[in-house]
Write a protein that holds these residues in place. Structure first.
Motif, mmCIF file in Angstrom:
data_model
loop_
_atom_site.group_PDB
_atom_site.id
_atom_site.type_symbol
_atom_site.label_atom_id
_atom_site.label_comp_id
_atom_site.label_asym_id
_atom_site.label_seq_id
_atom_site.Cartn_x
_atom_site.Cartn_y
_atom_site.Cartn_z
ATOM 1 N N LYS A 46 0.821 -1.221 0.000
ATOM 2 C CA LYS A 46 0.000 0.000 0.000
ATOM 3 C C LYS A 46 0.855 1.271 0.000
ATOM 4 C CE LYS A 46 -3.350 -2.997 0.487
ATOM 5 N NZ LYS A 46 -3.916 -3.617 -0.711
ATOM 6 N N ILE A 59 -0.644 -7.960 -5.348
ATOM 7 C CA ILE A 59 0.274 -8.735 -6.191
ATOM 8 C C ILE A 59 -0.590 -9.630 -7.057
ATOM 9 C CG2 ILE A 59 2.204 -8.693 -4.593
ATOM 10 C CD1 ILE A 59 0.420 -11.940 -4.978
ATOM 11 N N GLU A 71 -3.016 -7.224 -12.864
ATOM 12 C CA GLU A 71 -4.147 -8.095 -13.226
ATOM 13 C C GLU A 71 -3.617 -9.360 -13.935
ATOM 14 O OE1 GLU A 71 -7.305 -8.418 -12.467
ATOM 15 O OE2 GLU A 71 -7.327 -6.565 -11.306
ATOM 16 N N THR A 72 -3.851 -10.485 -13.292
ATOM 17 C CA THR A 72 -3.297 -11.729 -13.844
ATOM 18 C C THR A 72 -3.851 -12.064 -15.232
ATOM 19 O OG1 THR A 72 -4.955 -12.984 -12.584
ATOM 20 C CG2 THR A 72 -2.753 -12.785 -11.629
HETATM 21 N N1 GTB Z 1 -7.867 -9.483 -9.911
HETATM 22 C C1 GTB Z 1 -6.508 -9.476 -9.406
HETATM 23 C C2 GTB Z 1 -5.634 -10.367 -10.280
HETATM 24 O O1 GTB Z 1 -6.129 -11.362 -10.813
HETATM 25 O O2 GTB Z 1 -4.452 -10.027 -10.460
HETATM 26 C C3 GTB Z 1 -6.551 -9.931 -7.953
HETATM 27 C C4 GTB Z 1 -5.183 -9.851 -7.304
HETATM 28 C C5 GTB Z 1 -5.267 -10.249 -5.831
HETATM 29 O O3 GTB Z 1 -6.348 -10.526 -5.298
HETATM 30 N N2 GTB Z 1 -4.113 -10.259 -5.176
HETATM 31 C C6 GTB Z 1 -4.069 -10.624 -3.776
HETATM 32 C C7 GTB Z 1 -3.497 -9.460 -2.961
HETATM 33 O O4 GTB Z 1 -2.543 -8.839 -3.368
HETATM 34 C C8 GTB Z 1 -3.154 -11.814 -3.580
HETATM 35 S S1 GTB Z 1 -3.762 -13.257 -4.399
HETATM 36 N N3 GTB Z 1 -4.089 -9.195 -1.789
HETATM 37 C C9 GTB Z 1 -3.596 -8.211 -0.892
HETATM 38 C C10 GTB Z 1 -4.510 -7.045 -0.792
HETATM 39 O O5 GTB Z 1 -5.491 -6.959 -1.562
HETATM 40 O O6 GTB Z 1 -4.242 -6.195 0.083
HETATM 41 C C11 GTB Z 1 -5.234 -13.624 -3.392
HETATM 42 C C12 GTB Z 1 -4.968 -14.675 -2.369
HETATM 43 C C13 GTB Z 1 -4.437 -14.338 -1.159
HETATM 44 C C14 GTB Z 1 -4.256 -15.325 -0.191
HETATM 45 C C15 GTB Z 1 -4.621 -16.623 -0.483
HETATM 46 N N4 GTB Z 1 -4.455 -17.629 0.495
HETATM 47 O O7 GTB Z 1 -3.877 -17.376 1.544
HETATM 48 O O8 GTB Z 1 -4.937 -18.767 0.295
HETATM 49 C C16 GTB Z 1 -5.140 -16.960 -1.724
HETATM 50 C C17 GTB Z 1 -5.310 -15.964 -2.677
#
Ligand code: GTB
Length: 228
Positions: A46, A59, A71-72
């Protein structure tokens, strides 16, 4: 030029491959493109330096020379466009199959992933709410509806003998659409819902059996645990 992606410095899943950098690593492994990884802490996500790359402070990101992507869906599409192996070629023969594979990428993130995320959030973040037990069956059934529809797609392909006899993948041959779909479905594994659909569980297992997936998984595990 070697691209650099970002990933959690320490993923909350402890390296089980559910964080979204895994799908980008997998795409890079499928096309044989080496890459570097920069780990980002939750607080750094952030901060202005990361927000300049990812306006939503998440990420993964992808940097390659002057190009920075987030964005993946977009990142995997970029990789698939620039390297052979993840999309059918843009030739007269391949162009319709390419358009269908791209459609499956969108379907994965736009149609199948949203109810799965809703379900994951309900389990992880809302289970202590007084309304959680009443709401959960509704959220689960929205996921099951999508899985039933996806399963019906595979069944239809099998019964039509489509894809040159190969109904292992969404549209005949493995593509970026399968890569995105498999990773989206994996999020359901801990809940047991995926196992209710043995054909989809087998589809996910086929994805996980790919050498490129194994390399991607091992790399994110090593980053999270120090183990290979
Ligand atoms: N739409 C975006 C994409 O596809 O790139 C979504 C990206 C996203 O959600 N990133 C998450 C993130 O950075 C990490 S992957 N989150 C931090 C925030 O928003 O502050 C999501 C994720 C996190 C943890 C688990 N887990 O522990 O199982 C699984 C998936």
């Amino acid at each position: 030029m070697t691209p650099t992606i970002t990933a959690f410095e320490r993923s909350p899943d402890g390296g089980s491959g559910l964080a979204r950098d895994t799908r980008v690593r997998w795409a890079l492994e499928e096309v044989g493109q080496p890459y570097e990884v920069r780990g980002v802490s939750f607080s750094a996500l952030k901060q202005p330096a990361h927000l300049a790359l990812h306006p939503f402070g998440q990420i993964p990101t992808y940097e390659e020379g002057d190009l920075a992507l987030f964005e993946t869906g977009s990142i995997v599409f970029h990789i698939a466009e620039r390297h052979a192996g993840l999309l059918p070629p843009n030739t007269e023969d391949g162009t319709n199959a390419r358009a269908r594979a791209i459609t499956w990428m969108f379907a994965a993130v736009n149609t199948v992933e949203p109810p799965i995320l809703e379900f994951a959030n309900a389990r992880l973040l809302e289970s202590d709410k007084p309304w959680s037990a009443e709401r959960m069956p509704l959220v689960e059934d929205r996921v099951r509806d999508r899985l039933r529809q996806l399963s019906a797609h595979f069944l239809a392909r099998r019964s039509l003998g489509e894809g040159g006899g190969d109904a292992d993948w969404l549209d005949g041959h493995f593509s970026a659409g399968d890569l995105m779909m498999v990773h989206v479905l994996q999020r359901l594994k801990p809940s047991g819902i995926l196992a209710e659909f043995p054909d989809l569980a087998a589809y996910v297992a086929r994805g996980e059996a790919r050498p490129a997936y194994k390399r991607a998984f091992a790399a994110q595990l090593a980053a999270n645990t120090g183990k290979k």
